[in-house]
Scaffold this motif. Structure first.
Motif, short mmCIF file in Angstrom:
data_model
loop_
_atom_site.label_atom_id
_atom_site.label_comp_id
_atom_site.label_asym_id
_atom_site.label_seq_id
_atom_site.Cartn_x
_atom_site.Cartn_y
_atom_site.Cartn_z
N CYS A 75 48.67 19.90 66.39
CA CYS A 75 48.93 20.67 65.16
C CYS A 75 47.65 20.59 64.35
O CYS A 75 47.61 21.63 63.36
CB CYS A 75 50.02 19.83 64.38
SG CYS A 75 51.67 19.90 65.36
N ASN A 76 46.84 19.68 64.29
CA ASN A 76 45.64 19.36 63.20
C ASN A 76 44.71 20.52 63.76
O ASN A 76 44.30 21.31 62.82
CB ASN A 76 45.06 18.09 63.54
CG ASN A 76 44.07 17.86 62.23
OD1 ASN A 76 44.18 18.58 61.17
ND2 ASN A 76 43.29 16.80 62.42
N LEU A 77 44.63 20.85 65.10
CA LEU A 77 43.59 22.10 65.57
C LEU A 77 44.11 23.28 65.15
O LEU A 77 43.25 24.25 64.95
CB LEU A 77 43.23 21.65 66.98
CG LEU A 77 42.45 20.64 67.43
CD1 LEU A 77 42.31 20.45 68.82
CD2 LEU A 77 41.00 20.39 66.70
N ARG A 78 45.47 23.50 65.44
CA ARG A 78 46.09 24.88 65.21
C ARG A 78 46.03 25.15 63.73
O ARG A 78 45.42 26.28 63.55
CB ARG A 78 47.52 24.45 65.37
CG ARG A 78 48.06 25.89 65.65
CD ARG A 78 49.59 25.86 66.06
NE ARG A 78 49.55 25.03 67.36
CZ ARG A 78 50.69 24.28 67.76
NH1 ARG A 78 51.82 24.09 67.01
NH2 ARG A 78 50.89 23.64 68.95
N LEU A 79 46.08 24.16 62.78
CA LEU A 79 45.78 24.64 61.34
C LEU A 79 44.27 24.83 61.19
O LEU A 79 44.09 25.80 60.33
CB LEU A 79 46.43 23.49 60.54
CG LEU A 79 46.77 23.91 59.05
CD1 LEU A 79 47.73 25.22 59.20
CD2 LEU A 79 47.64 22.78 58.43
N TRP A 80 43.46 24.05 61.62
CA TRP A 80 41.90 24.19 61.36
C TRP A 80 41.43 25.84 62.04
O TRP A 80 40.50 26.10 61.55
CB TRP A 80 41.01 23.04 61.78
CG TRP A 80 41.17 22.08 60.67
CD1 TRP A 80 41.66 20.68 61.04
CD2 TRP A 80 40.65 22.06 59.56
NE1 TRP A 80 41.41 19.94 59.92
CE2 TRP A 80 40.81 20.66 58.94
CE3 TRP A 80 39.72 22.99 58.89
CZ2 TRP A 80 40.35 20.20 57.77
CZ3 TRP A 80 39.36 22.56 57.82
CH2 TRP A 80 39.54 21.37 57.13
N ARG A 81 42.24 26.05 63.11
CA ARG A 81 41.85 27.20 63.72
C ARG A 81 42.31 28.36 63.19
O ARG A 81 41.78 29.73 63.39
CB ARG A 81 42.04 27.17 65.30
CG ARG A 81 41.20 26.06 65.92
CD ARG A 81 41.76 25.94 67.45
NE ARG A 81 41.04 25.16 68.21
CZ ARG A 81 41.07 24.54 69.25
NH1 ARG A 81 42.24 24.86 69.91
NH2 ARG A 81 40.32 23.75 70.00
N ASP A 82 43.36 28.44 62.59
CA ASP A 82 44.02 29.44 61.68
C ASP A 82 43.12 30.13 60.72
O ASP A 82 42.65 29.37 59.60
CB ASP A 82 45.37 29.08 61.27
CG ASP A 82 46.22 30.24 60.50
OD1 ASP A 82 46.61 30.82 61.31
OD2 ASP A 82 46.01 30.55 59.19
N HIS A 83 42.89 31.41 60.65
CA HIS A 83 41.78 31.78 59.89
C HIS A 83 42.25 31.89 58.35
O HIS A 83 41.54 32.16 57.48
CB HIS A 83 41.44 33.26 60.06
CG HIS A 83 40.57 33.29 61.56
ND1 HIS A 83 40.94 33.81 62.81
CD2 HIS A 83 39.18 32.53 61.71
CE1 HIS A 83 40.23 33.58 63.51
NE2 HIS A 83 38.99 32.86 63.06
#
Length: 427
Positions: free
Chosen positions: A217-225
């Protein structure tokens, strides 16, 4: 706004009021018991630590059951922590339990906004929530200070019954009982919060399975532009805000010769400005306009640097109001955008837990850097200057990061902004 929103606001105000009053009361409790001064200073990190350590679990817990129920349970944990302060249990350990309740409360408090309201109302909702929270901070500190004041202690000595004096010998202990009642009032409003139609996400049988889930979840939010920009901005803002009260205290002592009591009033001035900025942003900004406020983050850092040249309280007061107002106007639309993207990507509770994890880590990290700078012999003015330049510099990098995304991912960002503008695509 839907009726349930006002119930949420009332519950949040009561709970935050008690949290901030309890901090002052806990400091006085430690001092009345002869505890060393470092234990009073340790109250803040003990409270923040559980936001970081429990982030993988509190977000999933908030998504596994109705948010009003989660807020009720969290307030119950805070009550248990308060009661333990009246027992032989060390106040630091008891206060850490209150921090655990606060860490569980936050994902539900903010997560329910995205479940209850469409994106078009999130900026306004965040403005009122932040404004009300800041008001509760100011009133809570005042309430806590009054509850443990010499006047209350003198009144207790004259009127307190003998049996009550034996059980609650100090004003701080009696104040804790009163704050339990405030938490109880917040819990009563929690039970009135309506259940939304958002689907519940069941907890896995193995709690450790939530660790890789939280990391994803952390990576998903940081990867969302779009999510990465709002997360970076709010993380930096709350890192600054969490340490600003210490910076203001240090600056007031060095520049104005204020003692702690006098300097604390200037912390309240910053909070007033933040509340004003938050309310103005809630009226004037839309969620798809959030990235436009990023230059205010650079201005905040530079204003922190300018603090070192101020030597007059009549200049300092409006200056600190402006500093707080810029922060309030910055964080409200960015917070709303982050909640919207997190709700769409992973669910409200998990996204708020990711946000809390990053923000509280930033608070601890910036606090460590500031403490290390002063501990290494840097003057208060030098440390404040370095802190402000660091904030301004990081905010410039975040702004350039967003411009890079606009150049290289323009089609994706256009799609994400369209989702933010349309209530029917929320979730």
């Amino acid at each position: 706004m839907k009726r349930g929103f006002y119930t949420i606001m009332t519950a949040q105000f009561c709970s935050s009021l008690a949290d901030n009053a309890l901090f002052v009361v806990a400091v006085e409790l430690l001092r009345s018991r002869g505890a060393p001064e470092w234990q009073a200073a340790a109250l803040v990190p003990m409270f923040a630590l559980f936001y970081v350590l429990l982030a993988p679990w509190v977000g999933a817990f908030a998504d596994s059951r109705p948010k009003g129920q989660v807020m009720f349970i969290s307030n119950a944990i805070k009550v248990v922590g308060c009661v333990l302060m009246l027992t032989p249990v060390h106040p630091l350990l008891a206060y850490s339990l209150v921090g655990l309740g606060a860490a569980a409360y936050s994902p539900a408090k903010y997560g329910i906004l995205t479940e209850l309201l469409p994106p078009s109302q999130l900026v306004k909702a965040n403005g009122w929530i932040e404004g009300l929270t800041i008001a509760s901070i100011i009133l809570g500190v005042v309430l806590g200070g009054q509850l443990v004041s010499p006047a209350v202690a003198a009144w207790l000595a004259a009127h307190e019954a003998a049996w009550l004096r034996a059980w609650l010998p100090t004003a701080a202990e009696l104040a804790i009982v009163g704050l339990v009642a405030v938490y109880g009032l917040a819990a009563a409003f929690n039970l009135r919060i309506p259940r939304t139609t958002a689907p519940l996400r069941h907890l896995p049988p193995n709690p450790l399975a939530l660790l890789p889930d939280f990391w994803r979840c952390n990576l998903r939010l940081w990867r969302d532009h779009l999510g990465q920009i709002s997360l970076a901005t709010t993380t930096l803002f709350w890192g600054v805000s969490g340490n600003l009260r210490y910076i203001v205290l240090a600056w007031a002592a060095a520049a104005l010769g204020y003692n702690t009591t006098q300097a604390s009033s200037l912390v309240g001035v910053v909070a007033v400005g933040t509340a004003v900025g938050a309310v103005v942003a809630s009226v004037r900004m839309r969620i798809d306009q959030a990235p436009r406020v990023m230059p205010l983050g650079v201005a905040m850092g530079l204003l922190v640097v300018l603090m070192v040249v101020i030597r007059d309280v009549w200049v300092a007061a409006p200056f600190l109001v402006l500093l707080g107002a810029l922060g309030g106007f910055l964080v409200v639309p960015m917070n709303a955008l982050l909640q919207h993207r997190g709700h769409n990507l992973m669910g409200a509770g998990r996204s708020i837990a990711v946000q809390n994890f990053n923000e509280q880590t930033c608070i601890l990290g910036l606090g460590f850097l500031y403490s290390a700078a002063t501990g290494a012999g840097l003057s208060a003015f030098g440390a404040i200057t370095a802190f402000g330049l660091l904030v301004a510099g990081v905010m410039v990098l975040i702004t350039r990061w967003h411009r890079h995304n606009l150049r290289h991912h323009s089609h994706e960002l256009a799609r994400l902004f369209e989702i933010a503008r349309r209530d029917d695509l929320h979730g």
